[in-house]
Design an enzyme around this catalytic site. Structure first.
Site, mmCIF file in Angstrom:
data_model
loop_
_atom_site.group_PDB
_atom_site.id
_atom_site.type_symbol
_atom_site.label_atom_id
_atom_site.label_comp_id
_atom_site.label_asym_id
_atom_site.label_seq_id
_atom_site.Cartn_x
_atom_site.Cartn_y
_atom_site.Cartn_z
ATOM 1 N N TYR A 98 -54.720 6.718 52.348
ATOM 2 C CA TYR A 98 -56.059 6.888 52.909
ATOM 3 C C TYR A 98 -56.578 5.562 53.460
ATOM 4 O O TYR A 98 -57.060 5.496 54.597
ATOM 5 C CB TYR A 98 -56.990 7.419 51.823
ATOM 6 C CG TYR A 98 -58.425 7.599 52.266
ATOM 7 C CD1 TYR A 98 -58.790 8.683 53.061
ATOM 8 C CD2 TYR A 98 -59.413 6.701 51.873
ATOM 9 C CE1 TYR A 98 -60.105 8.862 53.459
ATOM 10 C CE2 TYR A 98 -60.734 6.874 52.265
ATOM 11 C CZ TYR A 98 -61.074 7.942 53.059
ATOM 12 O OH TYR A 98 -62.373 8.110 53.459
ATOM 13 N N SER B 250 -63.735 3.175 55.991
ATOM 14 C CA SER B 250 -64.191 3.338 54.614
ATOM 15 C C SER B 250 -64.254 1.971 53.962
ATOM 16 O O SER B 250 -63.467 1.074 54.290
ATOM 17 C CB SER B 250 -63.234 4.241 53.829
ATOM 18 O OG SER B 250 -63.532 4.202 52.449
#
Length: 246
Positions: free
Chosen positions: A154, A141
């Site tokens: 995350y 990401s």
């Protein structure tokens, strides 16, 4: 990559969002696709119907990538239905945001089990069972490098995915299996928009030099390149598909 037809692709978390766009794109590229889902059986079967209606080959397979048996069952299903797999896309993931001080053990363990454990198990099974000349594509990401508050766990799972990508690329090079990662920026999916107001989403879109959020198809285009023959000299890389936001 060998020229046998069709190539066989496994896409985890493929029932909706980016995963569904990837499965559709790989099928349109000529691959037979295993559409993995954890819970959304109806969505996965609808996607398979769409792929088959367009002349492609696909099979919906339920599996939990957080379990030791999940990835094994996906490779087993691929081999039984279509033959030895050529492409693995480690797409399945969850995002639970909270300041580090407020992260529960349960939320931490869920994200580690799915986002990181699923990738490790996928890479391990792919290293053992993919055809020589194959492709492993995992998802990081663009939050890696931004270090935004509440994204700690995350982002940590995605940073680990990038490290694994670099290492596995070196381990599998002699078999001509390339290992790369895609790191999207904000993409207009339920995973991203959940919990955000329309004003927040619009503000994030305005921050992008291209003036919009990404679309699942934008990311599927990048995966299609990495899964194809034209990317044979791209290995151990992280492609930040984010419209230039960082």
């Amino acid at each position: 990559m060998t020229d046998h037809k069709p190539r066989v692709a496994i896409v985890t978390g493929a029932s909706k969002g980016i995963g569904a766009a990837i499965a559709q794109r790989l099928a349109s590229d000529g691959a037979a696709v295993i559409v993995n889902y954890a819970h959304s059986r109806a969505s996965a079967e609808r996607l398979v119907g769409d792929i088959e209606g367009a002349g492609g080959k696909a099979l919906a397979v339920q599996a939990d990538v957080a379990s030791a048996e999940g990835l094994q069952s996906l490779f087993d299903a691929a081999e039984q239905a279509f033959g030895q797999a050529d492409i693995l896309v480690n797409n399945a993931g969850i995002m639970e945001l909270a300041p580090i001080a407020d992260v529960s053990d349960e939320a931490f363990e869920r994200q580690i089990a799915i986002n990181l454990g699923g990738v490790v198990r996928g890479m391990r099974e792919g290293a053992r069972r993919l055809r020589d000349g194959g492709r492993i594509i995992s998802f990081s990401s663009s939050v890696v490098g931004l270090y935004q508050p509440s994204y700690g766990i995350y982002a940590a799972t995605k940073a680990a995915t990038e490290a694994l990508t670099h290492i596995l690329a070196k381990e599998l090079g002699q078999r001509a299996i390339t290992v790369n990662a895609v790191a999207p920026g904000p993409v207009e999916t339920a995973l991203f928009t959940r919990g955000k107001s329309d004003d927040q989403i619009a503000a994030i879109a305005r921050m992008n030099p291209l003036g919009r959020l990404g679309r699942p198809e934008d990311i599927a285009d990048v995966v299609s390149f990495l899964a194809g023959t034209d990317s044979g000299w791209v290995n151990g890389q992280v492609i930040r598909a984010n419209g230039g936001v960082i």
